[in-house]
Design a protein around this motif. Structure first.
Motif, mmCIF file in Angstrom:
data_model
loop_
_atom_site.group_PDB
_atom_site.id
_atom_site.type_symbol
_atom_site.label_atom_id
_atom_site.label_comp_id
_atom_site.label_asym_id
_atom_site.label_seq_id
_atom_site.Cartn_x
_atom_site.Cartn_y
_atom_site.Cartn_z
ATOM 1 N N LYS A 65 0.827 -1.204 0.000
ATOM 2 C CA LYS A 65 0.000 0.000 0.000
ATOM 3 C C LYS A 65 0.855 1.245 0.000
ATOM 4 O O LYS A 65 1.985 1.262 0.463
ATOM 5 N N GLU A 66 0.238 2.326 -0.493
ATOM 6 C CA GLU A 66 1.013 3.528 -0.729
ATOM 7 C C GLU A 66 1.464 4.216 0.556
ATOM 8 O O GLU A 66 2.440 4.934 0.548
ATOM 9 N N TYR A 67 0.758 3.979 1.666
ATOM 10 C CA TYR A 67 1.205 4.680 2.870
ATOM 11 C C TYR A 67 2.549 4.153 3.356
ATOM 12 O O TYR A 67 3.336 4.900 3.952
ATOM 13 N N GLN A 94 4.838 3.057 1.207
ATOM 14 C CA GLN A 94 5.764 3.677 0.263
ATOM 15 C C GLN A 94 6.029 5.123 0.657
ATOM 16 O O GLN A 94 7.154 5.606 0.555
ATOM 17 N N ALA A 95 4.973 5.802 1.120
ATOM 18 C CA ALA A 95 5.134 7.193 1.549
ATOM 19 C C ALA A 95 6.118 7.267 2.716
ATOM 20 O O ALA A 95 6.951 8.172 2.776
ATOM 21 N N ARG A 127 8.538 5.245 3.249
ATOM 22 C CA ARG A 127 9.874 5.026 2.694
ATOM 23 C C ARG A 127 10.404 6.305 2.078
ATOM 24 O O ARG A 127 11.561 6.673 2.276
ATOM 25 N N SER A 130 9.640 9.205 2.885
ATOM 26 C CA SER A 130 9.942 10.154 3.961
ATOM 27 C C SER A 130 11.266 9.836 4.626
ATOM 28 O O SER A 130 11.711 10.590 5.478
ATOM 29 N N LEU A 150 11.971 6.999 6.477
ATOM 30 C CA LEU A 150 11.893 6.242 7.723
ATOM 31 C C LEU A 150 12.706 4.951 7.607
ATOM 32 O O LEU A 150 12.642 4.269 6.584
ATOM 33 N N PRO A 151 13.471 4.636 8.660
ATOM 34 C CA PRO A 151 14.167 3.350 8.633
ATOM 35 C C PRO A 151 13.157 2.193 8.743
ATOM 36 O O PRO A 151 12.065 2.373 9.290
ATOM 37 N N LYS A 189 11.243 1.506 11.999
ATOM 38 C CA LYS A 189 10.121 2.407 12.292
ATOM 39 C C LYS A 189 8.932 2.114 11.389
ATOM 40 O O LYS A 189 7.786 2.209 11.812
ATOM 41 N N ARG A 210 5.605 1.363 13.296
ATOM 42 C CA ARG A 210 4.632 2.436 13.299
ATOM 43 C C ARG A 210 3.547 2.233 12.242
ATOM 44 O O ARG A 210 2.400 2.616 12.439
ATOM 45 N N HIS A 211 3.920 1.656 11.119
ATOM 46 C CA HIS A 211 2.963 1.586 10.016
ATOM 47 C C HIS A 211 2.406 0.186 9.775
ATOM 48 O O HIS A 211 1.212 0.021 9.610
ATOM 49 N N PRO A 233 0.522 -1.844 13.429
ATOM 50 C CA PRO A 233 -0.853 -1.510 13.846
ATOM 51 C C PRO A 233 -1.909 -1.953 12.846
ATOM 52 O O PRO A 233 -3.059 -2.162 13.214
ATOM 53 N N ASN A 234 -1.504 -2.129 11.589
ATOM 54 C CA ASN A 234 -2.486 -2.478 10.574
ATOM 55 C C ASN A 234 -2.611 -3.972 10.319
ATOM 56 O O ASN A 234 -3.420 -4.392 9.493
ATOM 57 N N THR A 241 -5.587 -6.429 13.670
ATOM 58 C CA THR A 241 -7.009 -6.751 13.799
ATOM 59 C C THR A 241 -7.331 -8.237 13.589
ATOM 60 O O THR A 241 -8.004 -8.831 14.417
#
Lengths: 349, 344, 305
Positions: C195-197, C199-200, C202, C204, C206-207, C210, C214-215, C218-219, C222
């Motif tokens: 998903k693009e978030y 990639q976003a 990356r 940005s 972020l190592p 993280k 962080r990304h 949490p996803n 569920t």
């Protein structure tokens, strides 16, 4: 590194003969073929981007247009190093970042940001807006940053959102608002170049216009450049100063927007322009229309990538791949028809 | 064609259709009092943005509304007979034979486990009394008609062996093989590339014209609709805001929303090459359909809105414009208290 | 079709109020088996926390036992005493008190092992899904091998290799239980990283660490709620089987499974209550957990929505 020196003559982004291939053959056992009593394990390579060169000057909008599978998205993702390029060079303000590792990319990331296509997938559903938009900025800072909330608020204001949106989650927004949040995220580090990968194609028409206006306003205010990837000709025509047309991973034509639309030279560009629906004109007979479909990027055709669909293809197109050559007026075309040497050949056919 | 329209009875008459969804978040009036007529052979474009209810009208006609949705009221007269609320068994006879539908994603319409030949011939077996050999011949002929090369070989191929554009051609073949009287196409080319899109629009138009089929083209793409349709119906928040002849709607929109939609499409005249002009945009967002404001649903985004618009629902009224040239009256209806003036 | 518009600010309402007004709670109220399941589970939790304060004896305090009261039938049968509702065993232990203490051991084992398996499996699944390649291949092949043995058999083998004891039971359960998390998390991780978030993040800069924490993490959580709920029940059953086979918990910390085993020897002498009641309680507990798990599966599975 030329951080302070901002030579206007030097392009902000330069891409030279960029090549991106993906091995999609899987493991050895996936590849195993038994045919005619012989065992072989051929590799399947997708040739997504094939020797593309381009340059984006400061303050300029370069639009890349093409149909699905033409490699435009891969090109964008390779430039921001989401993929490691398999060949060619990427230069940011003259600095070659092609082989930069994670640590050396960090300072470059501040200059280079991206806006994504899908407003639903491009925001982490578990993050609040304030954390989403500040993430690139906080990552680029060494220590703790004071006044984060004020900075976040200022960013939101730039994209037309307000304080009441700061602590919400992405699912509480409409598609257009989400795209605004994605734009705020890209703005947070004050980049020099924003790579926008189909930023409006998932939005409704009326929202599309809002976002395009916003992107243009922000460019005027901050003076950054866009590499704008889209399949939509009316959008690319509106937003771009120059246009590059891609087909099957090749750049087939480049030039100033006005020239490309007024005098498209490559047969594919012509077909693309003819096929685009025009408001208020009835669907005419298939004149400039091309038949067939895009061939596979795994087995690239010999010679010109477009020749199988090209109504004007001749013998040489099957033998020799045309190079992108300037034809005057800032326009360049990769087509044997537009090389001086072929005029007699054309006359003979 | 338009001459006949005046005399012939409509093939489809939708009257005050209301399709509502009872969701947890509240009542969604996806279609709320929609009426239109469709003449035999007419191509009608149903346009609007997401949430406008355009797809739900198609599903309602096909009898494909599942709970929590329900056709709450109104009539759908097909060939003089009300088909709203028919049982699943009764609808099955009509579906495919009388009314066919094409969806955006051709994969949902094709079963990945059966060959293309199986699927075309199954439709024929269901709706005709042809022998197996005749069915095969007919299937080959149909694939040929929709422009699939080497139809004999392609019959034994599976959907995944076709490209997106080719798959949609197969879907068109299946939809048209029983010569339906009405074809509903829901965003049929949205997932496809421009060059393929033009090919398919041409193909669909040629098919419906050849068979005298009426067509409802549901799309968000105003340009594609203007190329294809005889009449256009514009929807906003489950209601019709404007309907009329396609050229009139595009050239002389009366509703501010239609005008906004048209102006939102970036279009540049060749001369205009100075500094970029801002696109004219519709401000704001489509409101939550569960919490529509009183009065006109478009009022919060409309520059012409008055106090009256926020209080009183505008009714769809005919403002007949005299068509250029012919001098004939053409029904052009708009639901607006302050419609745009007809500019010459 | 329903446009996703901003929901009006609900800041004034507390998290609790929002939960009670949510669709999740609405569906829960109307789902009889979900309510029943959660009541059973809640009942057990109450029982194991305050139960020991209420029951008449601590069955593992020898000084409280009365050998004279051995093998008393339940209170409603002839010879039963109102002091021992569900009767007593051979040492004069109150069966009800044993069940209260035993349920506590069983539930603690189930929960702790589930937590351990979840932690281990999630970590390995994240690594496999995010980094891919050889690391992925190794982890998933181990998981495949693990899955090709029945879990009780694997646990039995581990217990006979390590010896018995509470800690050994936990290790055995975690070793058989991590696989399901690893597979679930790996699948979700593969999907999320596309998903693009991500990639976003990356772009940005972020190592990876993280990005994962962080990304991605949490996803992918569920679907684990369902797996974890059902697994507590499974673990209670596996532990009971191990204890029944004599390689589970020590006799000083008897679980429900061990109670069944203790009573099994006298089951056919007409002293059925010593093992039947613990058996019924296990059944009830696992039944309740599974009802709850099924509801959560239906509610949290986005594909069914």
């Amino acid at each position: 590194m030329s951080q302070s020196v901002k030579d206007p003559a030097k392009p902000l982004l330069e891409v030279r003969q960029l090549e991106q291939r993906f091995d999609v053959s899987g493991s050895f056992f996936d590849r195993l073929r038994i045919a005619g009593g012989r065992i072989s394990a051929p590799r399947r390579i997708v040739h997504a981007v094939n020797g593309v060169s381009l340059a984006v000057k400061r303050g300029e909008v370069l639009g890349i247009v093409g149909e699905s599978g033409c490699g435009k998205s891969t090109l964008a993702k390779t430039i921001v190093k989401l993929h490691e390029p398999t060949g060619g060079q990427i230069l940011i303000e003259g600095e070659d970042i092609t082989r930069h590792d994670f640590a050396r990319m960090r300072p470059v990331r501040k200059k280079l940001q991206m806006i994504f296509q899908d407003p639903y997938a491009s925001l982490n559903p578990r993050q609040k807006v304030r954390d989403i938009i500040m993430e690139p900025f906080l990552e680029s800072q060494a220590g703790p940053v004071p006044d984060i909330a004020d900075r976040a608020l200022a960013l939101l204001a730039k994209v037309g959102l307000g304080i009441e949106h700061l602590d919400r989650y992405p699912h509480q927004f409409s598609g257009g608002q989400r795209q605004r949040i994605g734009i705020a995220r890209a703005l947070s580090v004050q980049p020099d170049l924003i790579i926008a990968d189909e930023p409006v194609s998932a939005l409704d028409v009326s929202i599309q216009a809002q976002i395009l206006n916003l992107l243009m306003d922000l460019k005027d205010e901050f003076g950054f450049s866009y590499l704008f990837i889209t399949h939509d000709l009316s959008v690319v025509r509106y937003i771009s100063d120059r246009i590059g047309v891609m087909y099957l991973g090749f750049m087939v034509e480049t030039g100033p927007t006005r020239t490309i639309f007024a005098e498209p030279k490559h047969p594919y560009t012509r077909a693309l322009l003819a096929a685009a629906p025009q408001l208020g004109t009835k669907l005419g007979p298939a004149s400039e229309q091309v038949g067939g479909e895009v061939p596979s990027a795994i087995d690239l055709p010999r010679g010109c990538p477009f020749r199988q669909r090209c109504p004007l293809a001749f013998a040489r197109c099957a033998e020799e791949r045309p190079e992108l050559r300037p034809v005057g007026g800032g326009q360049a075309v990769a087509c044997h028809l537009h090389e001086p040497a072929t005029e007699p050949a054309l006359a003979a056919t | 064609m338009s001459n006949n329209e005046q005399h012939s009875k409509p093939l489809l008459r939708v009257q005050e259709l209301r399709t509502w969804f009872y969701t947890f978040g509240g009542l969604v009036k996806a279609v709320d009092g929609v009426s239109f007529d469709l003449a035999p052979g007419e191509i009608m474009g149903l346009v609007g943005e997401s949430g406008g209810g355009k797809s739900m009208i198609g599903f309602s006609i096909m009898g494909l509304i599942d709970p929590p949705g329900r056709i709450e009221g109104g009539r759908i007269e097909f060939n003089g007979k009300n088909i709203a609320g028919l049982s699943e068994d009764e609808m099955r006879v009509i579906r495919g034979k009388e009314i066919a539908m094409i969806f955006q994603d051709p994969m949902t319409a094709l079963n990945p486990l059966y060959t293309i030949g199986n699927q075309i011939e199954e439709t024929l077996a269901l709706h005709t009394a042809l022998s197996a050999r005749e069915r095969r011949a007919k299937a080959i002929e149909m694939l040929h008609k929709v422009g699939i090369p080497q139809p004999e070989q392609r019959l034994s191929h599976y959907p995944h062996q076709f490209s997106g554009g080719m798959r949609q051609r197969v879907v068109i073949a299946i939809a048209m093989i029983a010569k339906p009287r009405l074809l509903i196409a829901d965003e049929p080319t949205t997932a496809l590339d421009v060059t393929i899109q033009a090919q398919l629009l041409r193909l669909m138009r040629q098919q419906v014209v050849e068979n005298g089929t009426s067509m409802i083209l549901i799309t968000h793409d105003l340009a594609a609709v203007s190329q294809m349709a005889d009449t256009i119906v514009v929807l906003y928040c489950g209601r019709i805001v404007e309907k009329g002849p396609a050229e009139d709607i595009i050239a002389r929109p009366r509703h501010p929303y239609t005008r906004g939609l048209i102006d939102s499409i970036p279009h540049e005249t060749a001369e205009n090459d100075g500094p970029k002009q801002r696109l004219s945009q519709i401000p704001g967002n489509v409101p939550d359909i569960r919490k529509l404001p009183p009065g006109c649903a478009f009022a919060p985004r409309c520059s012409r809105a008055s106090e009256r618009c926020r209080m009183q629902d505008p009714v769809l009224m005919e403002h007949n414009a005299i068509a250029m040239g012919s001098g004939k009256l053409r029904p052009h209806a708009v639901a607006c208290h302050h419609p745009l003036a007809v500019s010459p | 079709m329903v446009s996703s518009q901003p929901i009006p600010a609900t800041r004034a309402r507390s998290r609790m109020q929002r939960f009670f007004a949510s669709e999740f709670f609405h569906n829960y109220k109307r789902n009889l088996s979900a309510v029943l399941g959660s009541l059973i589970v809640l009942g057990f939790l109450v029982m194991v926390t305050i139960g020991p304060l209420i029951v008449s004896q601590n069955p593992y305090d020898v000084s409280q036992l009365d050998l004279m009261a051995a093998f008393k039938p339940p209170a409603w049968l002839a010879g039963g005493s109102s002091e021992y509702w569900l009767g007593t065993d051979g040492q004069g232990r109150d069966v009800l008190a044993s069940i209260v203490y035993g349920s506590r051991i069983s539930l603690i084992i189930g929960l702790v092992a589930m937590g351990g398996a979840c932690l281990l499996g999630t970590t390995l699944g994240l690594i496999a899904g995010f980094y891919g390649g050889r690391l992925d291949a190794v982890i998933m092949r181990i998981a495949d091998i693990q899955l090709s043995f029945p879990s009780v058999l694997t646990a039995l083998f581990l217990m006979s290799a390590f010896g018995t004891g509470l800690d050994k039971v936990l290790i055995a359960l975690i070793s058989v239980g991590w696989v399901v998390y690893a597979r679930t998390v790996r699948g979700s991780t593969l999907r999320e990283t596309q998903k693009e978030y991500v990639q976003a993040a990356r772009v940005s800069g972020l190592p990876n660490r993280k990005i994962i924490l962080r990304h991605v993490l949490p996803n992918v959580l569920t679907p684990l709620i369902v797996v974890a709920t059902i697994q507590v029940g499974t673990f209670v059953l596996i532990e009971a089987s191990l204890s029944f086979l004599g390689v589970g918990v020590p006799v000083t910390q008897p679980s429900l499974g061990l109670l069944i085993k203790n009573g099994f020897d006298v089951l056919f002498s007409g002293l059925w209550w010593v093992s039947i009641f613990p058996g019924l309680f296990i059944m009830l507990l696992v039944f309740g957990i599974n009802l709850l798990g099924d509801f959560l599966r239906d509610e949290l599975n986005p594909r069914l929505k």
